[in-house]
Write an enzyme that holds these catalytic residues in place. Structure first.
Site, PDB file in Angstrom:
ATOM      1  N   ALA A  12       0.794  -1.232   0.000  1.00  0.00           N
ATOM      2  CA  ALA A  12       0.000   0.000   0.000  1.00  0.00           C
ATOM      3  C   ALA A  12       0.830   1.288   0.000  1.00  0.00           C
ATOM      4  O   ALA A  12       0.404   2.295  -0.562  1.00  0.00           O
ATOM      5  CB  ALA A  12      -0.939  -0.007   1.213  1.00  0.00           C
ATOM      6  N   SER A  13       2.008   1.252   0.604  1.00  0.00           N
ATOM      7  CA  SER A  13       2.783   2.498   0.702  1.00  0.00           C
ATOM      8  C   SER A  13       3.673   2.730  -0.515  1.00  0.00           C
ATOM      9  O   SER A  13       4.308   3.776  -0.632  1.00  0.00           O
ATOM     10  CB  SER A  13       3.664   2.466   1.964  1.00  0.00           C
ATOM     11  OG  SER A  13       4.807   1.657   1.720  1.00  0.00           O
ATOM     12  N   GLY A  14       3.738   1.751  -1.406  1.00  0.00           N
ATOM     13  CA  GLY A  14       4.659   1.835  -2.550  1.00  0.00           C
ATOM     14  C   GLY A  14       4.212   2.848  -3.602  1.00  0.00           C
ATOM     15  O   GLY A  14       3.107   3.386  -3.535  1.00  0.00           O
ATOM     16  N   MET A  16       3.405   2.291  -6.701  1.00  0.00           N
ATOM     17  CA  MET A  16       2.184   1.794  -7.358  1.00  0.00           C
ATOM     18  C   MET A  16       1.063   1.585  -6.347  1.00  0.00           C
ATOM     19  O   MET A  16      -0.108   1.815  -6.667  1.00  0.00           O
ATOM     20  CB  MET A  16       2.483   0.491  -8.123  1.00  0.00           C
ATOM     21  CG  MET A  16       3.081   0.721  -9.491  1.00  0.00           C
ATOM     22  SD  MET A  16       2.123   1.844 -10.528  1.00  0.00           S
ATOM     23  CE  MET A  16       0.556   1.003 -10.651  1.00  0.00           C
ATOM     24  N   GLY A 101       1.008  -7.276 -10.855  1.00  0.00           N
ATOM     25  CA  GLY A 101       1.816  -6.355 -11.656  1.00  0.00           C
ATOM     26  C   GLY A 101       3.292  -6.509 -11.357  1.00  0.00           C
ATOM     27  O   GLY A 101       4.140  -5.974 -12.082  1.00  0.00           O
ATOM     28  N   ALA A 125       0.721  -9.337 -15.783  1.00  0.00           N
ATOM     29  CA  ALA A 125       1.361  -8.689 -16.940  1.00  0.00           C
ATOM     30  C   ALA A 125       2.469  -7.781 -16.448  1.00  0.00           C
ATOM     31  O   ALA A 125       2.313  -7.097 -15.426  1.00  0.00           O
ATOM     32  CB  ALA A 125       0.339  -7.883 -17.737  1.00  0.00           C
ATOM     33  N   MET A 128       0.545  -3.063 -17.483  1.00  0.00           N
ATOM     34  CA  MET A 128      -0.918  -3.108 -17.522  1.00  0.00           C
ATOM     35  C   MET A 128      -1.505  -1.987 -18.379  1.00  0.00           C
ATOM     36  O   MET A 128      -2.719  -1.812 -18.409  1.00  0.00           O
ATOM     37  CB  MET A 128      -1.479  -2.979 -16.102  1.00  0.00           C
ATOM     38  CG  MET A 128      -0.971  -4.026 -15.135  1.00  0.00           C
ATOM     39  SD  MET A 128      -2.157  -5.341 -14.936  1.00  0.00           S
ATOM     40  CE  MET A 128      -1.243  -6.571 -14.022  1.00  0.00           C
ATOM     41  N   HIS A 158      14.042   3.613 -16.713  1.00  0.00           N
ATOM     42  CA  HIS A 158      13.187   3.710 -15.524  1.00  0.00           C
ATOM     43  C   HIS A 158      13.869   4.532 -14.441  1.00  0.00           C
ATOM     44  O   HIS A 158      15.088   4.756 -14.485  1.00  0.00           O
ATOM     45  CB  HIS A 158      12.879   2.321 -14.963  1.00  0.00           C
ATOM     46  CG  HIS A 158      11.837   1.576 -15.752  1.00  0.00           C
ATOM     47  ND1 HIS A 158      12.155   0.788 -16.826  1.00  0.00           N
ATOM     48  CD2 HIS A 158      10.485   1.519 -15.633  1.00  0.00           C
ATOM     49  CE1 HIS A 158      11.042   0.263 -17.332  1.00  0.00           C
ATOM     50  NE2 HIS A 158      10.010   0.698 -16.631  1.00  0.00           N
ATOM     51  N   LYS A 162      14.162   1.390  -9.327  1.00  0.00           N
ATOM     52  CA  LYS A 162      13.742   0.098  -9.888  1.00  0.00           C
ATOM     53  C   LYS A 162      14.809  -0.969  -9.615  1.00  0.00           C
ATOM     54  O   LYS A 162      15.996  -0.741  -9.852  1.00  0.00           O
ATOM     55  CB  LYS A 162      13.466   0.220 -11.390  1.00  0.00           C
ATOM     56  CG  LYS A 162      12.891  -1.067 -11.984  1.00  0.00           C
ATOM     57  CD  LYS A 162      12.192  -0.835 -13.313  1.00  0.00           C
ATOM     58  CE  LYS A 162      11.650  -2.118 -13.907  1.00  0.00           C
ATOM     59  NZ  LYS A 162      10.593  -2.739 -13.090  1.00  0.00           N
TER      60      LYS A 162
HETATM   61  N1  LIG Z   1       2.848  -4.410 -14.419  1.00  0.00           N
HETATM   62  C1  LIG Z   1       2.854  -3.067 -14.440  1.00  0.00           C
HETATM   63  O1  LIG Z   1       2.100  -2.407 -15.188  1.00  0.00           O
HETATM   64  C2  LIG Z   1       3.783  -2.354 -13.505  1.00  0.00           C
HETATM   65  C3  LIG Z   1       4.566  -3.086 -12.665  1.00  0.00           C
HETATM   66  N2  LIG Z   1       5.330  -2.459 -11.723  1.00  0.00           N
HETATM   67  C4  LIG Z   1       6.030  -3.351 -10.796  1.00  0.00           C
HETATM   68  O2  LIG Z   1       5.391  -3.274  -9.524  1.00  0.00           O
HETATM   69  C5  LIG Z   1       6.341  -3.571  -8.499  1.00  0.00           C
HETATM   70  C6  LIG Z   1       6.309  -2.485  -7.432  1.00  0.00           C
HETATM   71  O3  LIG Z   1       6.781  -1.279  -7.985  1.00  0.00           O
HETATM   72  P1  LIG Z   1       6.838   0.059  -7.121  1.00  0.00           P
HETATM   73  O4  LIG Z   1       5.494   0.387  -6.582  1.00  0.00           O
HETATM   74  O5  LIG Z   1       7.561   1.053  -7.933  1.00  0.00           O
HETATM   75  O6  LIG Z   1       7.789  -0.419  -5.923  1.00  0.00           O
HETATM   76  P2  LIG Z   1       7.840   0.127  -4.410  1.00  0.00           P
HETATM   77  O7  LIG Z   1       9.133  -0.350  -3.860  1.00  0.00           O
HETATM   78  O8  LIG Z   1       7.528   1.585  -4.381  1.00  0.00           O
HETATM   79  O9  LIG Z   1       6.628  -0.638  -3.705  1.00  0.00           O
HETATM   80  C7  LIG Z   1       6.631  -1.981  -3.365  1.00  0.00           C
HETATM   81  C8  LIG Z   1       5.832  -2.106  -2.093  1.00  0.00           C
HETATM   82  O10 LIG Z   1       5.631  -3.479  -1.788  1.00  0.00           O
HETATM   83  C9  LIG Z   1       5.779  -3.632  -0.398  1.00  0.00           C
HETATM   84  N3  LIG Z   1       6.067  -5.025  -0.056  1.00  0.00           N
HETATM   85  C10 LIG Z   1       7.191  -5.736  -0.285  1.00  0.00           C
HETATM   86  N4  LIG Z   1       7.081  -6.959   0.247  1.00  0.00           N
HETATM   87  C11 LIG Z   1       5.849  -7.028   0.820  1.00  0.00           C
HETATM   88  C12 LIG Z   1       5.144  -8.022   1.556  1.00  0.00           C
HETATM   89  N5  LIG Z   1       5.684  -9.213   1.800  1.00  0.00           N
HETATM   90  N6  LIG Z   1       3.899  -7.740   1.997  1.00  0.00           N
HETATM   91  C13 LIG Z   1       3.329  -6.548   1.739  1.00  0.00           C
HETATM   92  N7  LIG Z   1       3.954  -5.550   1.072  1.00  0.00           N
HETATM   93  C14 LIG Z   1       5.191  -5.799   0.618  1.00  0.00           C
HETATM   94  C15 LIG Z   1       6.899  -2.663  -0.016  1.00  0.00           C
HETATM   95  O11 LIG Z   1       6.904  -2.373   1.378  1.00  0.00           O
HETATM   96  C16 LIG Z   1       6.531  -1.461  -0.876  1.00  0.00           C
HETATM   97  O12 LIG Z   1       5.617  -0.611  -0.225  1.00  0.00           O
HETATM   98  C17 LIG Z   1       7.672  -3.748  -9.209  1.00  0.00           C
HETATM   99  O13 LIG Z   1       7.905  -5.110  -9.454  1.00  0.00           O
HETATM  100  C18 LIG Z   1       7.464  -3.003 -10.532  1.00  0.00           C
HETATM  101  O14 LIG Z   1       8.304  -3.419 -11.557  1.00  0.00           O
HETATM  102  C19 LIG Z   1       5.362  -1.111 -11.589  1.00  0.00           C
HETATM  103  C20 LIG Z   1       4.617  -0.341 -12.425  1.00  0.00           C
HETATM  104  C21 LIG Z   1       3.775  -0.890 -13.456  1.00  0.00           C
HETATM  105  O1  LIG Z   2       9.111  -0.541 -11.908  1.00  0.00           O
HETATM  106  C1  LIG Z   2       8.440   0.266 -12.610  1.00  0.00           C
HETATM  107  O2  LIG Z   2       8.306   1.441 -12.307  1.00  0.00           O
HETATM  108  C2  LIG Z   2       7.764  -0.260 -13.802  1.00  0.00           C
HETATM  109  N1  LIG Z   2       7.782  -1.544 -13.994  1.00  0.00           N
HETATM  110  C3  LIG Z   2       7.172  -2.257 -15.049  1.00  0.00           C
HETATM  111  C4  LIG Z   2       8.219  -3.004 -15.836  1.00  0.00           C
HETATM  112  O3  LIG Z   2       9.100  -3.627 -15.220  1.00  0.00           O
HETATM  113  O4  LIG Z   2       8.161  -3.002 -17.064  1.00  0.00           O
HETATM  114  C5  LIG Z   2       6.236  -1.428 -15.875  1.00  0.00           C
HETATM  115  C6  LIG Z   2       6.588   0.028 -16.002  1.00  0.00           C
HETATM  116  O5  LIG Z   2       7.518   0.197 -17.021  1.00  0.00           O
HETATM  117  C7  LIG Z   2       7.024   0.659 -14.698  1.00  0.00           C
END
Ligand SMILES: NC(=O)C1=CN([C@@H]2O[C@H](COP(=O)(O)OP(=O)(O)OC[C@H]3O[C@@H](n4cnc5c(N)ncnc54)[C@H](O)[C@@H]3O)[C@@H](O)[C@H]2O)C=CC1
Ligand SMILES: O=C(O)C1=N[C@H](C(=O)O)C[C@H](O)C1
Length: 269
Positions: A12-14, A16, A101, A125, A128, A158, A162
């Site tokens: 929730a705090s991340g 995304m 995600g 995916a 998304m 990025h 990341k």
């Molecule tokens: N598929 C898509 O469209 C996208 C995918 N992503 C992916 O999403 C992921 C997160 O990205 P961000 O939000 O930038 O990272 P972030 O580091 O800001 O957030 C990740 C969050 O997950 C939490 N977390 C980690 N382990 C946990 C657990 N066991 N239980 C509960 N919470 C936990 C962390 O405390 C943190 O708040 C990455 O793998 C990124 O590549 C990001 C953007 C778009």
């Molecule tokens: O970590 C990110 O920020 C993002 N991760 C996804 C990826 O690994 O492709 C999607 C997006 O580009 C942002």
């Protein structure tokens, strides 16, 4: 109002996580019923709205997903590979849609999703957004049309936080290019060139990753031949595009049979 599908957001705090929370709160098609953070996180036990710096929302941040998933219809999960695998098992137990995600999962970790997908819908995916999923289709078509005179390179950029490379999106684009060419990506991927690498091999698909500042996400697929180049590009300027896609997937999954799906299924591409 209370008939709307209930959504739990993990991480929730991340970056995304917070974007997903705002997206669900702004939606008239879903309601927020839980927010999960990892054990020991300083948001645990606090009101989510206040933790995000705003007004109280009456949703308390929790660390135990079991209870939260039991009152939800879908979980949207952008966290980290091992956390996502734990959430998949619990979402399967609760029979709720699991939208994943999270990127950076290796083949062995992806295979570990299979048991969960026998009991619940999983939509996963690496990106998304509608735009990237269209770009994936375009990449496959262009790769199909061109021969090996065209070297294919996937270049991604990025933000500095990341942790995985190549990005999930870059791998989707590489897979699409390989599929277009009728080869397996694992046989032709060049990841991480450094030193005396030798000349580029025809038919290979190269990956380059840039990390810096607050870049949301940029992806180029370069087709380079003697005398000409084609570049397919997607530039994300707002994480809302990923969150909107994820919520759409959570709603789409409500009437689907257990199994593994992706955004192509959700978007009908
Ligand atoms: N598929 C898509 O469209 C996208 C995918 N992503 C992916 O999403 C992921 C997160 O990205 P961000 O939000 O930038 O990272 P972030 O580091 O800001 O957030 C990740 C969050 O997950 C939490 N977390 C980690 N382990 C946990 C657990 N066991 N239980 C509960 N919470 C936990 C962390 O405390 C943190 O708040 C990455 O793998 C990124 O590549 C990001 C953007 C778009
Ligand atoms: O970590 C990110 O920020 C993002 N991760 C996804 C990826 O690994 O492709 C999607 C997006 O580009 C942002």
């Amino acid at each position: 109002m209370t008939d709307l599908p209930g959504i739990v957001i993990t991480g929730a705090s991340g970056r995304m996580g917070q974007m997903l929370i705002r997206t669900v709160l702004d939606s008239d098609k879903a309601r927020l019923v839980g927010a999960i953070e990892r054990e020991g996180h300083d948001w645990i036990g606090r009101d989510l709205g206040e933790a995000m710096g705003g007004a109280a929302l009456g949703v308390i941040v929790e660390s135990d997903p079991l209870e939260a998933f039991a009152r939800a219809h879908a979980v949207i999960d952008f966290t980290a590979p091992e956390a996502t695998l734990d959430f998949a098992a619990i979402a399967a137990q609760a029979r709720v849609v699991h939208v994943i995600g999270t990127t950076g999962m290796d083949e062995a970790q992806i295979a570990r999703l299979e048991p969960a997908s026998r009991h619940a819908v999983i939509v996963r995916a690496g990106n998304m957004s509608l735009g990237v999923n269209l770009l994936v289709q375009l990449t496959k078509k262009v790769a199909q049309a061109l021969d090996e005179d065209f070297d294919i390179e996937v270049i991604e950029a990025h933000h500095r936080h990341k942790v995985d490379a190549p990005s999930g999106t870059a791998l989707m684009l590489g897979e699409a290019a390989a599929e277009g060419r009728g080869v397996a990506l694992a046989d032709v991927a060049d990841r991480g060139r450094d030193g005396i690498t030798g000349a580029r091999e025809s038919g290979h698909i190269g990956f380059s990753a840039i990390r810096g500042g607050d870049i949301v996400g940029e992806h180029d697929v370069l087709f380079a031949a003697p005398g000409e180049r084609i570049i397919l590009r997607h530039v994300a300027t707002d994480r809302a595009i990923f969150a909107r896609g994820a919520l759409r997937a959570a709603l789409w999954g409500q009437d689907k049979k257990p199994g593994q799906y992706d955004m192509m299924d959700v978007l009908g591409l």
